[in-house]
Design a protein around this motif. Structure first.
Motif, PDB file in Angstrom:
ATOM      1  N   THR A  93       0.829  -1.201   0.000  1.00 45.17           N
ATOM      2  CA  THR A  93       0.000   0.000   0.000  1.00 45.17           C
ATOM      3  C   THR A  93       0.864   1.252   0.000  1.00 45.17           C
ATOM      4  O   THR A  93       0.528   2.267  -0.630  1.00 45.17           O
ATOM      5  N   LYS A  94       2.008   1.188   0.687  1.00 45.55           N
ATOM      6  CA  LYS A  94       2.929   2.329   0.685  1.00 45.55           C
ATOM      7  C   LYS A  94       3.520   2.542  -0.710  1.00 45.55           C
ATOM      8  O   LYS A  94       3.795   3.688  -1.106  1.00 45.55           O
ATOM      9  N   MET A  95       3.718   1.467  -1.461  1.00 40.52           N
ATOM     10  CA  MET A  95       4.174   1.611  -2.842  1.00 40.52           C
ATOM     11  C   MET A  95       3.108   2.333  -3.653  1.00 40.52           C
ATOM     12  O   MET A  95       3.409   3.212  -4.469  1.00 40.52           O
ATOM     13  N   ARG A  96       1.845   1.961  -3.448  1.00 39.54           N
ATOM     14  CA  ARG A  96       0.739   2.652  -4.122  1.00 39.54           C
ATOM     15  C   ARG A  96       0.729   4.134  -3.767  1.00 39.54           C
ATOM     16  O   ARG A  96       0.593   5.009  -4.635  1.00 39.54           O
ATOM     17  N   ASP A  97       0.874   4.431  -2.469  1.00 38.78           N
ATOM     18  CA  ASP A  97       0.857   5.824  -2.023  1.00 38.78           C
ATOM     19  C   ASP A  97       2.021   6.610  -2.618  1.00 38.78           C
ATOM     20  O   ASP A  97       1.896   7.818  -2.890  1.00 38.78           O
ATOM     21  N   LEU A  98       3.154   5.945  -2.816  1.00 34.84           N
ATOM     22  CA  LEU A  98       4.302   6.599  -3.430  1.00 34.84           C
ATOM     23  C   LEU A  98       3.989   6.984  -4.871  1.00 34.84           C
ATOM     24  O   LEU A  98       4.332   8.088  -5.322  1.00 34.84           O
ATOM     25  N   THR A 215      13.005 -12.379   6.058  1.00 36.06           N
ATOM     26  CA  THR A 215      12.076 -11.282   6.286  1.00 36.06           C
ATOM     27  C   THR A 215      12.731  -9.940   5.984  1.00 36.06           C
ATOM     28  O   THR A 215      12.142  -9.078   5.319  1.00 36.06           O
ATOM     29  N   THR A 216      13.960  -9.764   6.442  1.00 31.16           N
ATOM     30  CA  THR A 216      14.684  -8.523   6.166  1.00 31.16           C
ATOM     31  C   THR A 216      14.895  -8.338   4.670  1.00 31.16           C
ATOM     32  O   THR A 216      14.755  -7.224   4.138  1.00 31.16           O
ATOM     33  N   ALA A 221      13.631  -5.756  -0.605  1.00 32.71           N
ATOM     34  CA  ALA A 221      13.084  -5.821  -1.962  1.00 32.71           C
ATOM     35  C   ALA A 221      12.007  -4.754  -2.150  1.00 32.71           C
ATOM     36  O   ALA A 221      11.930  -4.099  -3.203  1.00 32.71           O
ATOM     37  N   ILE A 222      11.154  -4.565  -1.122  1.00 33.86           N
ATOM     38  CA  ILE A 222      10.132  -3.530  -1.176  1.00 33.86           C
ATOM     39  C   ILE A 222      10.777  -2.148  -1.317  1.00 33.86           C
ATOM     40  O   ILE A 222      10.360  -1.326  -2.160  1.00 33.86           O
ATOM     41  N   GLU A 223      11.806  -1.888  -0.520  1.00 33.23           N
ATOM     42  CA  GLU A 223      12.476  -0.586  -0.579  1.00 33.23           C
ATOM     43  C   GLU A 223      13.118  -0.355  -1.944  1.00 33.23           C
ATOM     44  O   GLU A 223      13.069   0.755  -2.485  1.00 33.23           O
ATOM     45  N   ASN A 224      13.713  -1.398  -2.504  1.00 33.67           N
ATOM     46  CA  ASN A 224      14.300  -1.268  -3.839  1.00 33.67           C
ATOM     47  C   ASN A 224      13.230  -0.979  -4.880  1.00 33.67           C
ATOM     48  O   ASN A 224      13.440  -0.201  -5.820  1.00 33.67           O
ATOM     49  N   LYS A 230      10.279   5.654  -7.703  1.00 28.75           N
ATOM     50  CA  LYS A 230      10.585   7.078  -7.505  1.00 28.75           C
ATOM     51  C   LYS A 230      11.477   7.616  -8.621  1.00 28.75           C
ATOM     52  O   LYS A 230      11.289   8.742  -9.099  1.00 28.75           O
ATOM     53  N   SER A 231      12.427   6.805  -9.048  1.00 30.46           N
ATOM     54  CA  SER A 231      13.341   7.269 -10.106  1.00 30.46           C
ATOM     55  C   SER A 231      12.689   7.271 -11.480  1.00 30.46           C
ATOM     56  O   SER A 231      13.193   7.922 -12.409  1.00 30.46           O
TER      57      SER A 231
END
Length: 233
Positions: A93-98, A215-216, A221-224, A230-231
């Motif tokens: 959902t945070k990816m969507r919001d981004l 898990t980490t 992977a989500i952050e990448n 964003k780019s």
């Protein structure tokens, strides 16, 4: 142990998808966002987000027979349980919001919309490379928008490669999907990007029941994926 029948069904679906892919034309290449569109002050943008159909799990690749898949599924069953019970869709959902936020930087008329039907149920569009495979043009009038942006997340959790039933390596953090934008006047892509992030865990991965390294690597992977989005916008 998880219900292997569920995974067998997905193996059959995956096999069909591979067959169809093999018979299809050249894959759609990346399309860099056409920023000229944003010179129009009255440009109206609708953003659609589609989440994965299944919970976070281990996505198995290379176990190409039912027996092989059954063995591979058994090897990942504890990890599957952990992923399915602890990983939510909050980060997706945070990816969507981004996506919403980044497009809002480009235009003042951006809104999240919900389609009345799934994308797969839209009519096909028989265009060449550079055009969407589904006919999105009907949405221009339905939602009073000029540009449709779609974030489509298809898989999340872990990725593990096999040669038949033999693992090729450790489970890795994984998120996969598409980000694309369609000009609703022409049905042409003005942006098209594949998201396929696979992150190797650091250290020992097989640490039930919490599997901290895997898990980490999932969250990395989500952050990448977020950085890639964003780019690209």
């Amino acid at each position: 142990m998880r219900d292997l029948g569920y995974k067998f069904k997905h193996l059959a679906i995956a096999g069909l998808a591979l067959l169809l892919t093999a018979c299809s034309s050249t894959p759609q290449p990346t399309v860099t966002l056409n920023t000229n569109l944003f010179s129009k002050d009255d440009l109206k943008i609708g953003v659609v987000y589609t989440s994965p159909e299944e919970k976070a799990t281990t996505h198995i690749f290379g176990a190409d027979c039912l027996l092989c898949y059954g063995v591979a599924s058994a090897l990942t069953s504890e990890l599957d349980t952990h992923l399915e019970t602890t990983i939510t869709t909050d980060e997706l959902t945070k990816m969507r919001d981004l996506v919403l936020s980044e497009y809002s930087e480009r235009s003042k008329n951006v809104e999240l919309i919900e389609l009345p039907t799934s994308i797969n149920e839209l009519n096909d569009f028989n265009g060449e490379l550079g055009f969407a495979k589904k006919d999105f043009r009907v949405l221009k009038e339905n939602f009073d928008i000029d540009l449709l942006v779609v974030l489509q997340i298809s898989r999340h959790g872990a990725y593990r490669s096999f040669s038949n039933y033999i693992p090729n390596g450790d489970p890795q953090g994984h998120v996969a999907g598409l980000l694309y934008s369609v000009d609703l006047n022409t049905n042409a892509y003005v942006q098209y990007m594949v998201i396929n992030e696979i992150i190797q865990p650091s250290g020992e991965w097989d640490e039930p029941t919490s599997f901290p390294s895997v898990t980490t690597s999932y969250y990395q992977a989500i952050e990448n994926g977020k950085k890639k989005i964003k780019s690209a916008i």
